[in-house]
Design an enzyme around this catalytic site. Sequence first.
Site, PDB file in Angstrom:
ATOM      1  CB  SER A  54     -22.148 -16.117 129.646  1.00  0.00           C
ATOM      2  OG  SER A  54     -22.049 -16.268 131.038  1.00  0.00           O
ATOM      3  CE1 TYR A  82     -27.910 -15.062 129.685  1.00  0.00           C
ATOM      4  CE2 TYR A  82     -26.373 -16.161 131.169  1.00  0.00           C
ATOM      5  CZ  TYR A  82     -26.645 -15.160 130.255  1.00  0.00           C
ATOM      6  OH  TYR A  82     -25.667 -14.260 129.902  1.00  0.00           O
ATOM      7  CE  LYS A  99     -25.852 -14.810 126.612  1.00  0.00           C
ATOM      8  NZ  LYS A  99     -25.998 -13.701 125.667  1.00  0.00           N
ATOM      9  N   PRO A 139     -28.450 -22.470 145.144  1.00  0.00           N
ATOM     10  CG  PRO A 139     -30.604 -23.370 145.252  1.00  0.00           C
ATOM     11  CD  PRO A 139     -29.803 -22.168 145.645  1.00  0.00           C
TER      12      PRO A 139
END
Length: 337
Positions: free
Chosen positions: A124, A148, A152, A292
Amino acid sequence: MSILLTGGAGFIGSHTCLELLQEGYDIVVADNLSNSKPEALKRVQELSGKSLRFYQADLLDREAMDRIFTAHKIEAVIHFAGLKSVEQSVKHPLEYYRTNITGTLILCELMQKHNVKNMVFSSSATIYGNAKRVPIRENEPLQATNPYGRTKLIVEEILRDLSAADPEWSISLLRYFNPTGAHPSGRIGEDPTGLRTNIMPYLTQVAAGHIDILNVFGDDYPTADGTGVRDYIHVVDLARGHVKALQKVIRTTGADAYNLGTGRGYSVLELIDTFERMSGRSVPYQVVNRRPGDVAVSYADPQKASAELDWRAEKTLEDMCADAWRWQSGNPQGYSD
Ligand code: NAD
Ligand code: WQD
């Protein structure tokens, strides 16, 4: 020989299944259906007139995954399966680390065991963090700003280590920018089971009248109209990028990262305006505080993918909006219709 797609029933996976079937590949899908429905794969088979093998299997279930590798001669794996909500990853980091990292480790161990060493991985653009320069090139410094993104980044590093340790591995790390749109048939599209946080699924819900108003997160960014700029990429272009990456991993070795984006950024207001024109619906919106963690501007330099994968995005923002709307209006309840 077959191609195994983990998470192949999901948004990007289902579109990739369709492109692969249309190109004549034999495919096997493993998905636990935690964020997708089998109807997506049924429609993929209808659209292509070809069939695929589906296993409802969890990546973390080593035995179930092992049986798939034993039952089929797998040539390469396209690894989509994982959890993808930035917000949820902040609330449930362990769940994200377990699925995205442990799940990938199990997959790689099984690939090694069965001597399958070709992989295309869903990375990503989130791993560029707040990039200093745009357009963003693959050699920009990487920096995760949430769990998250960290999953990756860690998986990219694991896969690079694997490739360094065993030169027979061949890996493409595909860094998607902002995937959106749907197949132009209106038969497959994005049908998230949980909360919608990405802008396009939200926009289509507002246009359909299911949600009253779209919140625009900030209009005081240093951009032309003050709203955030992103590189939206049509999911069909993205799916075709996987076919090209697959061809490359099969014919070469080593690990390489590629940006999959159009190379053009659009602001939130430009997106809303284009969507209104393409759908003929009005989208009421209000400007609220910045969200944010959001960056002002993010768009790809897609030249490396063009030079080395012979891939470039062809569809426009108009196509993305028209196709997203066709999917939403034809399937108001997604695959549950
Ligand atoms: P998606 O949620 O639609 O697809 C992921 C699929 O993986 C789903 O079908 C889900 O059921 C399955 N899955 C989840 N956990 C699993 C497990 N433990 N075992 C087996 N299957 C499991 O998401 P998507 O948008 O198609 O994204 C695909 C991949 O691309 C993900 O890895 C995501 O992180 C990455 N990605 C997505 C975006 C985006 O904006 N959509 C952007 C960049 C990267
Ligand atoms: C796009 C723009 C928002 C919603 C996320 C992940 C990233 C990747 C893609 C997986 C921004 C604005 C949004 C809304 C708004 N996913 N916005 N109102 O944040 O660029 O990327 O999805 O890898 O990791 O972080 O995408 O669609 O959420 O936002 O104004 O209701 O729309 O501020 O400028 P984002 P997005």
